[in-house]
Design a protein around this motif. Structure first.
Motif, PDB file in Angstrom:
ATOM      1  N   TRP A   1     -43.328 101.709  50.255  1.00  0.00           N
ATOM      2  CA  TRP A   1     -43.840 102.713  51.567  1.00  0.00           C
ATOM      3  C   TRP A   1     -43.538 102.534  52.823  1.00  0.00           C
ATOM      4  O   TRP A   1     -42.977 101.267  53.205  1.00  0.00           O
ATOM      5  CB  TRP A   1     -45.436 102.147  51.566  1.00  0.00           C
ATOM      6  N   PRO A   2     -42.785 103.805  52.908  1.00  0.00           N
ATOM      7  CA  PRO A   2     -42.010 103.722  54.260  1.00  0.00           C
ATOM      8  C   PRO A   2     -43.151 103.375  55.706  1.00  0.00           C
ATOM      9  O   PRO A   2     -44.564 103.193  55.665  1.00  0.00           O
ATOM     10  CB  PRO A   2     -42.059 105.218  54.867  1.00  0.00           C
ATOM     11  N   GLY A   3     -42.801 102.130  56.614  1.00  0.00           N
ATOM     12  CA  GLY A   3     -43.318 101.791  57.866  1.00  0.00           C
ATOM     13  C   GLY A   3     -43.637 100.612  57.243  1.00  0.00           C
ATOM     14  O   GLY A   3     -44.975 100.061  57.869  1.00  0.00           O
ATOM     15  N   VAL A   4     -43.284  99.707  56.340  1.00  0.00           N
ATOM     16  CA  VAL A   4     -44.400  98.171  56.017  1.00  0.00           C
ATOM     17  C   VAL A   4     -43.510  97.886  56.138  1.00  0.00           C
ATOM     18  O   VAL A   4     -42.190  97.317  55.544  1.00  0.00           O
ATOM     19  CB  VAL A   4     -44.885  98.381  54.721  1.00  0.00           C
ATOM     20  N   TYR A   5     -43.627  96.627  57.246  1.00  0.00           N
ATOM     21  CA  TYR A   5     -42.536  95.014  57.412  1.00  0.00           C
ATOM     22  C   TYR A   5     -42.817  93.732  57.178  1.00  0.00           C
ATOM     23  O   TYR A   5     -44.266  93.758  57.444  1.00  0.00           O
ATOM     24  CB  TYR A   5     -42.081  95.216  58.728  1.00  0.00           C
ATOM     25  N   VAL A   6     -42.215  93.378  55.850  1.00  0.00           N
ATOM     26  CA  VAL A   6     -42.731  92.747  55.116  1.00  0.00           C
ATOM     27  C   VAL A   6     -42.223  90.870  56.307  1.00  0.00           C
ATOM     28  O   VAL A   6     -40.947  91.159  56.081  1.00  0.00           O
ATOM     29  CB  VAL A   6     -42.560  91.757  54.065  1.00  0.00           C
ATOM     30  N   HIS A   7     -42.632  89.996  56.609  1.00  0.00           N
ATOM     31  CA  HIS A   7     -42.898  88.469  56.867  1.00  0.00           C
ATOM     32  C   HIS A   7     -43.228  87.219  56.011  1.00  0.00           C
ATOM     33  O   HIS A   7     -44.012  86.870  56.354  1.00  0.00           O
ATOM     34  CB  HIS A   7     -43.084  88.329  57.981  1.00  0.00           C
ATOM     35  N   LEU A   8     -42.218  86.606  55.391  1.00  0.00           N
ATOM     36  CA  LEU A   8     -42.971  85.706  54.688  1.00  0.00           C
ATOM     37  C   LEU A   8     -42.225  84.003  54.863  1.00  0.00           C
ATOM     38  O   LEU A   8     -41.765  83.926  55.540  1.00  0.00           O
ATOM     39  CB  LEU A   8     -42.024  86.079  53.347  1.00  0.00           C
ATOM     40  N   TYR A   9     -43.101  83.316  55.205  1.00  0.00           N
ATOM     41  CA  TYR A   9     -43.113  81.740  56.386  1.00  0.00           C
ATOM     42  C   TYR A   9     -42.642  81.292  55.136  1.00  0.00           C
ATOM     43  O   TYR A   9     -42.115  80.009  56.014  1.00  0.00           O
ATOM     44  CB  TYR A   9     -44.134  82.048  56.526  1.00  0.00           C
ATOM     45  N   GLY A  10     -42.150  81.385  53.637  1.00  0.00           N
ATOM     46  CA  GLY A  10     -40.875  80.243  52.896  1.00  0.00           C
ATOM     47  C   GLY A  10     -41.621  79.398  52.573  1.00  0.00           C
ATOM     48  O   GLY A  10     -41.216  77.910  53.275  1.00  0.00           O
ATOM     49  N   LYS A  11     -43.504  79.084  52.171  1.00  0.00           N
ATOM     50  CA  LYS A  11     -43.996  78.494  52.271  1.00  0.00           C
ATOM     51  C   LYS A  11     -44.136  78.740  50.499  1.00  0.00           C
ATOM     52  O   LYS A  11     -44.264  79.671  49.750  1.00  0.00           O
ATOM     53  CB  LYS A  11     -45.801  78.620  52.450  1.00  0.00           C
ATOM     54  N   SER A  12     -43.866  77.500  49.507  1.00  0.00           N
ATOM     55  CA  SER A  12     -44.142  77.746  47.782  1.00  0.00           C
ATOM     56  C   SER A  12     -45.205  77.720  47.192  1.00  0.00           C
ATOM     57  O   SER A  12     -45.251  78.107  46.517  1.00  0.00           O
ATOM     58  CB  SER A  12     -42.937  76.459  47.419  1.00  0.00           C
ATOM     59  N   GLN A  13     -46.170  76.906  48.438  1.00  0.00           N
ATOM     60  CA  GLN A  13     -47.398  76.153  47.642  1.00  0.00           C
ATOM     61  C   GLN A  13     -48.457  77.096  48.849  1.00  0.00           C
ATOM     62  O   GLN A  13     -48.233  77.274  49.828  1.00  0.00           O
ATOM     63  CB  GLN A  13     -47.864  75.367  47.771  1.00  0.00           C
ATOM     64  N   THR A  14     -49.345  78.113  47.679  1.00  0.00           N
ATOM     65  CA  THR A  14     -50.598  79.235  48.343  1.00  0.00           C
ATOM     66  C   THR A  14     -51.859  77.472  48.114  1.00  0.00           C
ATOM     67  O   THR A  14     -51.932  76.894  47.460  1.00  0.00           O
ATOM     68  CB  THR A  14     -50.773  79.715  48.417  1.00  0.00           C
ATOM     69  N   LYS A  15     -52.851  78.236  49.146  1.00  0.00           N
ATOM     70  CA  LYS A  15     -54.581  77.234  49.438  1.00  0.00           C
ATOM     71  C   LYS A  15     -55.127  78.598  49.808  1.00  0.00           C
ATOM     72  O   LYS A  15     -54.872  79.408  50.728  1.00  0.00           O
ATOM     73  CB  LYS A  15     -54.044  76.410  49.774  1.00  0.00           C
TER      74      LYS A  15
END
Ligand code: ADP
Length: 380
Positions: A332-346
């Motif tokens: 979708w236009p106007g969507v910017y994703v930033h992931l924090y490099g964390k392999s594990q979620t909680k």
């Protein structure tokens, strides 16, 4: 001191997402980033110019780390300030200054600071234990906050009446009157050694009741110019009164009668400024770097309306992170994703954020809702 572009070594205590996004900007100025963090899988571990595994609360570790840097900064305020004071005494530049960190680490000292400097804030009293709640003079319902160690709403408790005394913390705390606010807002200010300040236009925050974390940010605000100017003036005056060098995020309540009360401050880059990466002329991370290395502040002008959505780990899922819906929203236009490099979620862990931009606030809000509905961080 070396010029910033010629091998200047900036040490950051803490290697989380805030440090990670600072590194993305530091690259553009040739600033060498050294990171200290106790987790070998911290978001900065793989991308810092140098990464030291060690405790940010241990005196000797911080001292040794700092002695190897030209300037020392932080991305979390719970660090060993004694070591930072020693580094300062040895002539190192430590920004924000350790005395400010000590004040911010203790919510009681923070409130006393506001009172001393006539910075508007909710009425409060300091207590030592929960027995004092009944006689402290603040009416129920009240808000009790641990003086030390709380973050992201942990260490904050609303006590409706004496019958709820079992919910109260039995430790040194701040007791505040319950503010009937209509919005939570924030202004981020930067200040350098010369005393030059620059404030970003105010941002509106929407909290998740379940996670006690910011869920959405909206920018710019649709509040009046008067509210905007007053919020900005308060934030700048807090920065000036602390004398901070670096970034200061000032979180405030806007009441039904348009009164503005400072809730708390953070002497660093902040979740309430993530949208500035795409939506301001200068990102908050670049602004912090500029302030601590002695440059003038960059423009805080709004480039585009924006919303930010925190990507929190879905409740009920722990383990290897899986991002549902990411490919779709990225189309979708106007969507910017930033992931924090964390392999594990909680549950409720901050895993990343998404900024959406559009030509007006209404479209931005609709797009933010669509993104929020589509993306989930689960485990597989
Ligand atoms: P933390 O440092 O853990 O983020 P805060 O002091 O910001 O803690 O409090 C967390 C949230 O609790 C705030 O964002 C706000 O929604 C609510 N809160 C805090 N203080 C008050 C108050 N005096 N009156 C009403 N709500 C409050």
């Amino acid at each position: 001191m070396k010029p910033f572009y010629n091998g200047l070594k900036l040490g950051i205590l803490g290697g989380g997402q805030l440090g990670r996004m600072a590194i993305q900007e530091a690259i553009s100025l040739n600033i060498h980033i050294a990171v200290l963090d106790p987790d070998s899988k911290a978001p900065c571990a793989e991308i810092a110019n140098s990464f030291t595994l060690g405790s940010i609360t241990d005196y000797d570790t911080v001292l040794t780390f700092g002695r190897n840097c030209d300037i020392i900064t932080i991305e979390i305020e719970h660090v060993n300030t004694q070591a930072l004071k020693q580094l300062e005494a040895e002539g190192k530049k430590v920004f924000p200054q350790p005395a400010i960190l000590e004040m911010v680490q203790d919510k009681g000292l923070q409130k006393q600071f506001y009172a001393q400097h006539t910075i508007p804030t909710s009425n409060f009293i300091l207590i030592e234990n929960k027995n004092e709640l009944s006689t402290c003079g603040i009416e129920f319902p009240l808000v009790q906050k641990l003086r030390k160690g709380g973050y992201d709403g942990k260490g904050v408790s609303v006590i409706k009446s004496l019958a709820e005394l079992d919910k109260a913390f039995d430790a040194p705390s701040v007791v505040e009157e319950m503010v009937k606010f209509r919005k939570e807002i924030a202004v981020i200010v930067s200040r350098n050694e010369k005393g030059e300040t620059a404030a970003y236009p105010l941002v509106e925050m929407e909290f998740s009741a379940e996670a006690n974390l910011v869920e959405f940010l909206y920018w710019p605000t649709d509040e009046s110019i008067d509210v905007q100017e007053r919020a900005k003036a308060i934030a700048i005056s807090v920065a000036e009164r602390t004398g901070i060098v670096g970034l200061l995020a000032v979180e405030m309540f806007l009441t039904d009668t348009d009164e503005i009360l400072v809730n708390e401050i953070a002497p660093r880059t902040h979740n309430s400024g993530h949208h500035t990466i795409e939506a301001a002329a200068t990102s908050q991370f670049m602004q912090h770097l500029r302030a601590v290395v002695g440059l003038s502040p960059g423009s805080t002008a709004i480039k585009t309306p924006a919303a930010m959505i925190n990507l929190l780990g879905e409740n009920g899922y722990s383990g290897n992170a899986h991002y549902e819906g990411l490919e779709e929203v990225l189309s979708w236009p106007g969507v910017y994703v930033h992931l924090y490099g964390k392999s594990q979620t909680k549950p409720f862990r901050k895993m990343g954020h998404i900024t959406v931009t559009a030509s007006n606030l209404e479209t931005v809000k609709a797009l933010a809702m669509k993104v929020k509905e589509r993306v989930r961080v689960i485990s597989n």
